[in-house]
Every structure is written in C-alpha cells, then in structure tokens.
Design a protein around this motif. Structure first.
Motif, PDB file in Angstrom:
ATOM      1  N   GLY A   1     -14.446  -2.459  -3.779  1.00 60.84           N
ATOM      2  CA  GLY A   1     -14.244  -2.312  -2.435  1.00 60.84           C
ATOM      3  C   GLY A   1     -13.708  -0.761  -1.765  1.00 60.84           C
ATOM      4  O   GLY A   1     -13.304  -0.042  -2.670  1.00 60.84           O
ATOM      5  N   LEU A   2     -13.831  -0.811  -0.685  1.00 59.40           N
ATOM      6  CA  LEU A   2     -13.015   0.357  -0.177  1.00 59.40           C
ATOM      7  C   LEU A   2     -12.694   0.337   1.334  1.00 59.40           C
ATOM      8  O   LEU A   2     -13.084  -0.698   2.018  1.00 59.40           O
ATOM      9  N   ALA A   3     -11.837   1.055   2.176  1.00 65.43           N
ATOM     10  CA  ALA A   3     -11.671   1.244   3.403  1.00 65.43           C
ATOM     11  C   ALA A   3     -11.727   2.480   3.939  1.00 65.43           C
ATOM     12  O   ALA A   3     -11.425   3.468   3.427  1.00 65.43           O
TER      13      ALA A   3
ATOM     14  N   GLY B   1     -10.919   5.456   0.770  1.00 65.24           N
ATOM     15  CA  GLY B   1     -10.550   5.113  -0.456  1.00 65.24           C
ATOM     16  C   GLY B   1     -10.599   3.641  -0.953  1.00 65.24           C
ATOM     17  O   GLY B   1     -10.776   2.775  -0.065  1.00 65.24           O
ATOM     18  N   GLY B   2     -11.021   3.723  -2.270  1.00 63.52           N
ATOM     19  CA  GLY B   2     -11.148   2.293  -2.567  1.00 63.52           C
ATOM     20  C   GLY B   2     -11.098   2.228  -4.364  1.00 63.52           C
ATOM     21  O   GLY B   2     -11.119   3.322  -5.047  1.00 63.52           O
ATOM     22  N   SER B   3     -11.608   1.277  -4.749  1.00 67.83           N
ATOM     23  CA  SER B   3     -11.544   0.803  -5.963  1.00 67.83           C
ATOM     24  C   SER B   3     -12.338  -0.389  -6.655  1.00 67.83           C
ATOM     25  O   SER B   3     -12.539  -1.225  -5.645  1.00 67.83           O
TER      26      SER B   3
ATOM     27  N   GLN C   1      -5.965  -6.172   1.904  1.00 68.14           N
ATOM     28  CA  GLN C   1      -6.335  -5.937   0.431  1.00 68.14           C
ATOM     29  C   GLN C   1      -6.535  -7.369  -0.100  1.00 68.14           C
ATOM     30  O   GLN C   1      -7.451  -7.675  -0.729  1.00 68.14           O
TER      31      GLN C   1
ATOM     32  N   LYS D   1      -9.200  -9.889   1.090  1.00 65.03           N
ATOM     33  CA  LYS D   1     -10.415  -9.537   0.781  1.00 65.03           C
ATOM     34  C   LYS D   1     -10.832  -9.982  -0.509  1.00 65.03           C
ATOM     35  O   LYS D   1     -11.830 -10.427  -0.916  1.00 65.03           O
TER      36      LYS D   1
ATOM     37  N   GLN E   1      -8.861   0.070  10.124  1.00 64.53           N
ATOM     38  CA  GLN E   1      -9.519   0.561   8.970  1.00 64.53           C
ATOM     39  C   GLN E   1     -11.077  -0.401   9.072  1.00 64.53           C
ATOM     40  O   GLN E   1     -11.072  -1.595   9.525  1.00 64.53           O
TER      41      GLN E   1
ATOM     42  N   ARG F   1       1.856   0.078   9.050  1.00 60.00           N
ATOM     43  CA  ARG F   1       2.610   0.847   7.866  1.00 60.00           C
ATOM     44  C   ARG F   1       3.773   1.374   8.676  1.00 60.00           C
ATOM     45  O   ARG F   1       3.527   2.357   9.349  1.00 60.00           O
TER      46      ARG F   1
ATOM     47  N   HIS G   1      -3.111   1.030  -5.318  1.00 60.68           N
ATOM     48  CA  HIS G   1      -2.461   0.282  -5.217  1.00 60.68           C
ATOM     49  C   HIS G   1      -2.527  -0.846  -6.498  1.00 60.68           C
ATOM     50  O   HIS G   1      -3.282  -0.180  -7.413  1.00 60.68           O
TER      51      HIS G   1
ATOM     52  N   SER H   1      -2.540  -3.712   4.704  1.00 59.62           N
ATOM     53  CA  SER H   1      -4.026  -3.686   4.704  1.00 59.62           C
ATOM     54  C   SER H   1      -4.602  -5.182   4.348  1.00 59.62           C
ATOM     55  O   SER H   1      -3.689  -6.000   4.019  1.00 59.62           O
TER      56      SER H   1
ATOM     57  N   GLU I   1       0.626  -1.087  -0.147  1.00 61.21           N
ATOM     58  CA  GLU I   1      -0.122  -0.044   0.074  1.00 61.21           C
ATOM     59  C   GLU I   1       1.094   1.288   0.002  1.00 61.21           C
ATOM     60  O   GLU I   1       0.489   2.235   0.398  1.00 61.21           O
TER      61      GLU I   1
ATOM     62  N   ARG J   1     -11.655  -3.748  -8.592  1.00 55.62           N
ATOM     63  CA  ARG J   1     -10.229  -4.280  -8.764  1.00 55.62           C
ATOM     64  C   ARG J   1     -10.003  -4.888 -10.038  1.00 55.62           C
ATOM     65  O   ARG J   1     -11.133  -5.267 -10.758  1.00 55.62           O
TER      66      ARG J   1
HETATM   67  N1  ASP Z   1      -6.511  -1.418   0.766  1.00 50.78           N
HETATM   68  C1  ASP Z   1      -7.142  -0.141   0.573  1.00 50.78           C
HETATM   69  C2  ASP Z   1      -6.291   0.828   1.496  1.00 50.78           C
HETATM   70  O1  ASP Z   1      -5.933   0.455   2.414  1.00 50.78           O
HETATM   71  C3  ASP Z   1      -8.135   0.321   0.533  1.00 50.78           C
HETATM   72  C4  ASP Z   1      -9.058  -0.279  -0.723  1.00 50.78           C
HETATM   73  O2  ASP Z   1      -8.648  -0.221  -1.825  1.00 50.78           O
HETATM   74  O3  ASP Z   1      -9.966  -1.088  -0.395  1.00 50.78           O
HETATM   75  O4  ASP Z   1      -6.261   1.996   1.210  1.00 50.78           O
END
Ligand code: ASP
Length: 589
Positions: A530-532, A485-487, A197, A200, A233, A219, A450, A195, A173, A489
C-alpha cells in the motif's frame, strides 16, 4: 435563520425579500446612510440602511466590526457607477429593513483585511478569528473537497474506511514517539501512532482486501517548515496487488483529483530509479520542473593537484559533482557568495565555480579561483562532459556523497527558484527501486522506508549484501515534494525476522515489540502492499500555499506548541499522582 448566504446573492435575486446572517465585515457612514458589509463563509454583501427606518438605522449605526447580525431586506441593483466587478455580489446591494444584533464582539486583535501586518503568532493565538479570513476559508473548503473526492474514489474502488487505534504501541517510521502514560497500568505507556502501518497490514491478514483511512499520525521530530507534529495521511493498503497495480491505481486517484478540482491534466507519471534521482538531482524527491542536473566528475578529478577535489574523488564514499547553470556567467560575486553560504547549511565547506567566458580558449577563457589547479586536458574533458557553452557557470561540490548530494541538490532547487528556470508548472514522478537500508553515522544500518518493506531479493541475498539490496518501495513526488510513499510489504515471518536481525533487533525485542505482527504473518498473511499520501502537503501544493499551516485548521508552531490552547501544558499534581509520575523540572541554565 437565513434565506440565503451573503455571498450567494446576485442580479437574479433583485426584488426578492431576503434574510441574511453573518458578521459585520465593515461599517461605513456615508453622509446619513449606513453601509454594512456583511460576511459569511460564502462571501460579502453590501447592505444599506436609510435613516427613514429609524430603529434599524440606529442599530446599524451602533454595530462594530465582527458583530454577529441577522437582517432582512430587499435586494436591488446597485446604482449605476457603483457596481463592483471584483465582488461576486458586486452588481447588487440589499436595502436593509430589519436588523438584529445576535451578538456583539470586542474589537478583534487584528482586522481581517490587515492580517499581514500582525505576526503569525498573533494569528495562531486567535485562530478562531484568523479562520474567518476568506482566503483561509477557501483553502479549508478546498481541503474538504479533496478529502471528499479521495473518499469517493476509494469507496468506488472497493476500499473499506476502517479506523485504527490512536492509543497503541510504537509504530516505527523513523521519528520519536509521543507517549501517553497509562493510569491503569502504572509505569506503562501508550505510543501515539506514527502511522497506522501495522494495523493496516493486520487488516490484510484478516482478509479486508482493500483498506483506507484518513488518519492522524503523530511524529515527535524536529520540525521543518512543511512538517507538523500531528498530520494527516490518506492511508491505503491492498492485498494481492502488484507494485505496478498499486502505482497505477493511486496515480489515477491523484490525477483525477487534480483534473476535477483544478482542471489540470498531470498526464502519466514517469518513473525514476532512486539511484538516478540521487545521481542526477542529489535528492530522492527531485523537482523535475528545473532543467539543471548534477554530473559526476570524480573520475576527472582523481589526479588533480587540488586536495579539495582529489580527496573526495578518490574516496569510495566521496563524490565530486558539477552543476552547470546555463547563462549563469552573469551571477555576481555577491550572489555566488550567498550561494556559498547557502550550501554551508548542508555541510558544504565551500562552493567552487568556473565561469565559461570563452570555451575555445582553455588557458584564458575560464574564470575561476580554482581553474589553475586543473590541467588543460581536465578542463577540456570537463567542458565536454557538461556540454558547457560560453556564458555558462559551473558549480562544484566535493565532499562525502551525502554532503554533495544534499548541498548541490538544494542549490539546484534554489537556483531554479531564484532564476525562474521552471519549464512547466507541474512535474510529477514516481521514484522506485529504493535501497532497503542505508548506513547510519555510527556504522549500523537503518531501513530507508520502514522495516516492513519487502526487499526485491531472497532473505539469503539480503543477508549477504544488505546495503546493496533494493526494496519494493515507491514514492510519488510532485514538484520536489514527496506526496506519498509506500511499498509491497513483507508477508512471511522468516523474511521479517531476517530484516529485524539485520537491523540489530534481538529476538527478545522482536517478540516484545512486534510479536503480534510476526504471529499474524504465520497465520496466512496474503501478499500485500500500500502507501500513504500526506494530505496536508497535497492540499498545500494544490492551493499554492506557502505554509502547511495555511491548510490545517488548528496547526502547531515549529516548536510543536498550540498557541491557541497553550498546549502542551502542565498538569495538576493529582493527575500526576494518579499516573504515578513525578516530573523532574528541566534545569534552567
Ligand atoms: N506507513 C508509511 C508512512 O507513513 C506509508 C506506507 O508504507 O504505506 O510513510
């Protein structure tokens, strides 16, 4: 052991026999009568001990601040004139009949009421006492309500709360990993997750459909005021949902939490493309409470005889931007000097400005050390573009695009705060259409979110023009803070391989680090995204806290240490031996 919490008593309890347990907040001797303010997490009650009950009176006389006591007594109305409207329990007091000291306490390193007068280091070192402070307890209680509501929302919407490993492999990340040496496989290391990531995403491949977790992430990066090396998160992933649907659902979740806990209606969040955020606010997390915007004036400055402006204006990676401050004419030389120093933090080499005294007089009406370098037609075009009025001040940034955005973006927020320019209390938005990649200082490229974020184009288009490709990423921003933030995938292995290649990750390295993901994408991975959300930041904003440390029970300092436990600490030679690790002591210069 208790019949009521201290803070729960009120006039409805008058004449009741009650039992309380708690800490002695304060003891006062009022001419033969002892007053104890007894505190628990719900509040404080005043308890009176009369000398006619000799035993309990003597004990009450002997207790000191922070002793733990149990007492019995009778609730009665406070005598007229002694009612305290500032306390929940201010209408009543308890006439103490029995007192028992459950535990004594040494004189605490600081009095709770006096915490401002000790350094934060003293409070963090004695966090178990600091956490007794009612304000901080209220914040932690609030945090618990936030997580409980978030869980309820997610549970009600069919999300499964699923734990993922803490001892794992690197999950990139963009930060350094915290590593844990393996004893059973000497020389090998686990990484703590930056994360959840990848896990999930794997859960989506497994058909879980909707996942969430209130997850600790780790981190190792240089800490800023609102960062912690381990943080929490609210991590979410879904299958078969579009970007639009994920945005709508998570927005509804955050709106409902604000409504329920603060009775604030955040309304519906506007969307802003990343390019506009950078152009107008110099930031991908614009604080929309502040009405100032950056305006590009590079085209006007290309021909001027002032290299500080014309250089960046002609450079394709440069930018000349103006920031108009309505009424800013009143800023003093000293204030402007301070702002010049401030933008220096962000790499700006200076801060040019023009004070608009009389816009109808382009020769004499503009006050500025640089105005002599600008031909009159440029002055005119500038004032028109900015719609400048008499009394305004215009700041300029001229440098690489990055420096101008960071410097003027930060200046904008600072001016907003210093001049109290806020137009509203809460300004949420979604920033969308992020680029996939950005250039690194060494000429390479790196993922903006990411490397698992899906681009908005085909692998061929991505390869042809990686730096202009957009991604399906989205950030939720509130008052200039990134809340989440998220996206969407990447769910096809070929696209994932393309992105890895563009990031200069060799086939062997891909296999070694992410082989399991590439495999999973080949065995029926559904479209997913998704997002976090950063829970600590969310609670910090909602409780109007100045520091993220105020909403974390046991936070670390900016140098990533825990003053309470003194972690990180040295370990024994035996432990090191078992791990096959020899420590090279850092050289002290
Ligand atoms: N894993 C991402 C982050 O920690 C969040 C995500 O893309 O769901 O920022």
């Amino acid at each position: 052991m208790r019949s009521h919490y201290c803070g729960e008593l009120n006039a409805s309890n008058i004449s009741q026999e009650i039992t309380l347990c708690g800490w002695v907040h304060r003891r006062r001797d009022h001419g033969g009568v002892i007053f104890l303010d007894v505190r628990d997490r719900e509040g404080i009650t005043q308890v009176v001990f009369d000398p006619d009950r000799a035993d309990s009176f003597a004990l009450a006389d002997s207790v000191r601040n922070e002793y733990v006591v149990q007492l019995k007594g009778l609730v009665r109305a406070r005598p007229e004139g002694t009612v305290n409207p500032n306390m929940n329990t201010g209408e009543i007091e308890v006439l103490g009949t029995e007192l028992q000291i459950l535990n004594a306490a040494q004189t605490p390193p600081f009095q709770l009421d006096d915490h401002q007068n000790v350094g934060e280091d003293v409070r963090l070192k004695n966090r178990f006492i600091d956490l007794r402070r009612p304000e901080i307890q209220q914040k932690m209680r609030f945090r618990s309500k936030v997580t409980s509501l978030l869980r309820r929302y997610l549970d009600d919407n069919g999300f499964w709360d699923t734990e993922t490993p803490i001892l794992t492999r690197a999950t990139p990340e963009g930060a350094r990993d915290y590593l844990v040496p393996s004893r059973t496989q000497q020389g090998s290391f686990f990484a703590l997750p930056q994360s959840p990531q990848l896990f999930k995403q794997l859960l989506m491949v497994s058909g879980f459909d909707r996942y969430y977790q209130i997850a600790k992430c780790f981190r190792d990066e240089d800490l800023r005021a609102d960062r912690q090396p381990e943080f929490t998160q609210v991590d979410i992933e879904t299958s078969f949902m579009s970007e639009e649907q994920i945005i709508a659902m998570t927005e509804e979740m955050i709106v409902s939490v604000f409504k329920e806990l603060l009775n604030i209606d955040l309304g519906s969040f506007p969307r802003m493309p990343y390019s506009e955020a950078m152009e107008s606010y110099g930031s991908d997390k614009p604080d929309l409470r502040i009405p100032l915007t950056l305006v590009t004036v590079s085209d006007l400055m290309q021909g001027v005889d002032f290299k500080v402006f014309s250089g960046p204006a002609k450079d394709p990676k440069g930018r000349v931007a103006a920031l108009k401050v309505p009424g800013g004419n009143s800023l003093t030389r000293k204030q402007i000097d301070d702002y010049t120093k401030f933008v220096g933090i962000y790499g700006a080499k200076g801060l040019a400005y023009i004070k608009v005294n009389d816009k109808s007089n382009l020769e004499e009406g503009l006050q500025s050390p640089i105005v002599k370098f600008l031909p009159v037609d440029v002055r005119e075009a500038l004032l028109t573009r900015l719609d400048a009025q008499d009394g305004d001040l215009i700041f300029f940034g001229a440098d690489s695009e990055k420096v101008v955005n960071e410097a003027l973006g930060a200046l904008r927020c600072k001016l907003g705060e210093d001049m109290d320019l806020y137009t509203c209390e809460w300004a949420p938005l979604w920033v969308v259409d992020f680029p996939m990649f950005e250039e690194t200082s060494d000429g390479g490229i790196t993922a903006i979110h990411h490397p698992f974020t899906a681009p908005s184009c085909s692998p061929e288009e991505l390869k042809a023009s990686p730096l202009t490709a957009l991604s399906q990423a989205y950030d939720m921003v509130l008052n200039g803070t990134e809340l989440g933030g998220g996206s969407i995938r990447i769910h096809e292995s070929s696209m994932q391989e393309t992105v890895f290649e563009l990031l200069n990750i060799s086939a062997e390295e891909q296999e070694e680090k992410f082989g399991f993901l590439l495999d999973a994408l080949k065995f029926g991975a559904p479209p997913h995204g998704g997002l976090a959300f950063g829970l600590d930041r969310l609670v910090m904003l909602m409780t109007d806290s100045l520091s993220i440390r105020d909403v974390i029970a046991f936070p670390k300092t900016q140098s990533a240490t825990c003053l309470l436990t003194q972690a990180p600490g040295e370990v024994s030679d035996k432990q090191l031996k078992e791990l096959s690790i020899r420590v090279r002591k850092p050289v002290v210069e």
